[in-house]
Design an enzyme around this catalytic site. Sequence first.
Site, mmCIF file in Angstrom:
data_model
loop_
_atom_site.group_PDB
_atom_site.id
_atom_site.type_symbol
_atom_site.label_atom_id
_atom_site.label_comp_id
_atom_site.label_asym_id
_atom_site.label_seq_id
_atom_site.Cartn_x
_atom_site.Cartn_y
_atom_site.Cartn_z
ATOM 1 N N SER A 46 0.822 -1.217 0.000
ATOM 2 C CA SER A 46 0.000 0.000 0.000
ATOM 3 C C SER A 46 0.858 1.270 0.000
ATOM 4 O O SER A 46 0.327 2.370 -0.162
ATOM 5 C CB SER A 46 -0.934 0.015 1.212
ATOM 6 O OG SER A 46 -0.185 -0.065 2.399
ATOM 7 N N HIS A 47 2.160 1.143 0.183
ATOM 8 C CA HIS A 47 3.022 2.334 0.163
ATOM 9 C C HIS A 47 4.142 2.238 -0.863
ATOM 10 O O HIS A 47 5.125 2.945 -0.787
ATOM 11 C CB HIS A 47 3.559 2.624 1.570
ATOM 12 C CG HIS A 47 2.450 3.091 2.458
ATOM 13 N ND1 HIS A 47 1.594 2.217 3.078
ATOM 14 C CD2 HIS A 47 2.003 4.332 2.760
ATOM 15 C CE1 HIS A 47 0.671 2.895 3.743
ATOM 16 N NE2 HIS A 47 0.894 4.175 3.571
ATOM 17 N N GLU A 187 -4.611 0.585 2.871
ATOM 18 C CA GLU A 187 -5.028 -0.824 2.870
ATOM 19 C C GLU A 187 -6.527 -0.927 2.548
ATOM 20 O O GLU A 187 -6.963 -1.837 1.858
ATOM 21 C CB GLU A 187 -4.775 -1.469 4.248
ATOM 22 C CG GLU A 187 -3.344 -1.434 4.727
ATOM 23 C CD GLU A 187 -2.445 -2.469 4.066
ATOM 24 O OE1 GLU A 187 -2.949 -3.240 3.233
ATOM 25 O OE2 GLU A 187 -1.242 -2.476 4.369
HETATM 26 P P1 NDP Z 1 -0.285 -3.587 9.728
HETATM 27 O O1 NDP Z 1 -1.520 -3.728 10.547
HETATM 28 O O2 NDP Z 1 -0.211 -4.378 8.467
HETATM 29 O O3 NDP Z 1 0.984 -3.957 10.582
HETATM 30 C C1 NDP Z 1 1.274 -3.248 11.752
HETATM 31 C C2 NDP Z 1 2.517 -3.783 12.413
HETATM 32 O O4 NDP Z 1 2.193 -5.000 13.072
HETATM 33 C C3 NDP Z 1 3.655 -4.122 11.455
HETATM 34 O O5 NDP Z 1 4.843 -3.683 12.017
HETATM 35 C C4 NDP Z 1 3.606 -5.641 11.336
HETATM 36 O O6 NDP Z 1 4.883 -6.220 11.104
HETATM 37 C C5 NDP Z 1 3.099 -6.019 12.709
HETATM 38 N N1 NDP Z 1 2.369 -7.280 12.698
HETATM 39 C C6 NDP Z 1 1.356 -7.650 11.877
HETATM 40 N N2 NDP Z 1 0.925 -8.878 12.193
HETATM 41 C C7 NDP Z 1 1.678 -9.298 13.231
HETATM 42 C C8 NDP Z 1 1.720 -10.487 14.006
HETATM 43 N N3 NDP Z 1 0.891 -11.494 13.785
HETATM 44 N N4 NDP Z 1 2.621 -10.559 14.995
HETATM 45 C C9 NDP Z 1 3.483 -9.549 15.238
HETATM 46 N N5 NDP Z 1 3.510 -8.398 14.533
HETATM 47 C C10 NDP Z 1 2.605 -8.274 13.546
HETATM 48 O O7 NDP Z 1 -0.016 -2.038 9.387
HETATM 49 P P2 NDP Z 1 -1.063 -0.866 9.149
HETATM 50 O O8 NDP Z 1 -2.039 -1.318 8.146
HETATM 51 O O9 NDP Z 1 -1.558 -0.334 10.425
HETATM 52 O O10 NDP Z 1 -0.120 0.263 8.505
HETATM 53 C C11 NDP Z 1 0.469 0.023 7.228
HETATM 54 C C12 NDP Z 1 1.427 1.118 6.861
HETATM 55 O O11 NDP Z 1 0.755 2.326 6.558
HETATM 56 C C13 NDP Z 1 2.467 1.487 7.901
HETATM 57 O O12 NDP Z 1 3.720 1.258 7.289
HETATM 58 C C14 NDP Z 1 2.271 2.982 8.151
HETATM 59 O O13 NDP Z 1 3.460 3.713 8.353
HETATM 60 C C15 NDP Z 1 1.609 3.402 6.858
HETATM 61 N N6 NDP Z 1 0.845 4.647 7.015
HETATM 62 C C16 NDP Z 1 1.371 5.816 6.550
HETATM 63 C C17 NDP Z 1 0.660 7.000 6.660
HETATM 64 C C18 NDP Z 1 1.238 8.297 6.217
HETATM 65 O O14 NDP Z 1 0.615 9.312 6.402
HETATM 66 N N7 NDP Z 1 2.409 8.341 5.659
HETATM 67 C C19 NDP Z 1 -0.691 7.030 7.238
HETATM 68 C C20 NDP Z 1 -1.101 5.751 7.753
HETATM 69 C C21 NDP Z 1 -0.371 4.603 7.627
HETATM 70 P P3 NDP Z 1 5.272 -6.786 9.634
HETATM 71 O O15 NDP Z 1 5.548 -5.575 8.811
HETATM 72 O O16 NDP Z 1 6.448 -7.655 9.854
HETATM 73 O O17 NDP Z 1 4.074 -7.542 9.150
#
Ligand code: NDP
Length: 335
Positions: A46-47, A187
Amino acid sequence: MNTTSLELSKIYDLAYKVLMKHGCDEYNAESVATTVTHAERDGSVSHGLFRIPGYIASLKSKKVNGLSRPSSIFLTQNAIRVEGDYGFAPVAIKVGIPDLIETTNKHGVGVLTITNTHHFAALWHETEALAENNLIGIACTAYKPSVAPAGAKKALFGTNPISFAWPRENNTPVVYDMATSTMAMGEVQVAARDGHKVPFGTGLNKNGNKTDDPSQIANGGVLLTFGDYKGSAIAMMIELLAAGLVGDLFSFEAKEADNNDGGPARGGEFIMALSPQLIAGENWNDHAESFFKQMKSLDGVRLPGERRHNNRIDKGPRNINKQLVDKINNLLNEV
Ligand code: NDP
């Protein structure tokens, strides 16, 4: 979903060329294309290229300065401000991180505030850059409102992501990076595009009712924070750090200032670094490793960041949504 297979070098070229075509110079295009390519490499779909049409829209509307030259000043011995020159955030981050590393290695704690920039990327790029230098990294940013505070049906917070990275000797860092909304809007948009449902309660539709239809959330609805009032408190903290403390726009102000071209709104970012070596002392890594060992000994546990770091091992091509690649090629071929 129809996909096209693209080598990482081709992903970079595509991003770089289309950014150059629409007003970035080499310095700016290189920073953004690198961030986009690293996102695709790690499976932060998504990014990655998904964000390119938005980046280009904001260059076309002249909201974002594709020729930015961010500058860095020390506010105190360990508080740095980077003035982003209205460019994309990866450019400002690249300018600020080396100073932040240097001052944190000297003083144990360092703060980097970034102003007048446009953030459209994942935040792990900046926290991981700190962890790769044996520092703990924390970063957060606010965005235009799309999330209702606990109890409300109207948006006031952005999806307000926060990332934390912990360095590990001879290992990839532990990194979490998450929106404080139930899901990132990116997402939700990807789910809407691909025709998938999202968990019920991810957000409200335009009538204020909970829904599992991502298109109803993305079009006129609102997201909710994770964990009800607890996530809402963290989203509020991010507004205060990334806007109040940084001295840039709160999400509601970013909305007022934005031209709604589909690209990233203007705003700030808060980044903090801590030196475990200076604060915890020599044994910091072994001590933390004993904790990770305990965590990993529990069935079902994986450390945040592991999914991305595993994806990174694969140096091969990535399958990219074909419609998206066609769209970017059309932008590249525009006269
Ligand atoms: P996710 O819910 O996909 O993941 C959140 C975090 O949880 C990640 O670090 C992920 O690690 C970890 N995680 C997921 N599943 C597990 C698990 N089962 N056990 C342990 N850790 C886990 O992310 P979001 O959808 O909330 O966010 C996605 C992205 O969007 C982020 O990178 C965020 O910076 C970006 N974003 C940017 C914005 C902007 O303005 N620039 C605004 C909003 C969001 P892993 O990566 O290893 O899966």
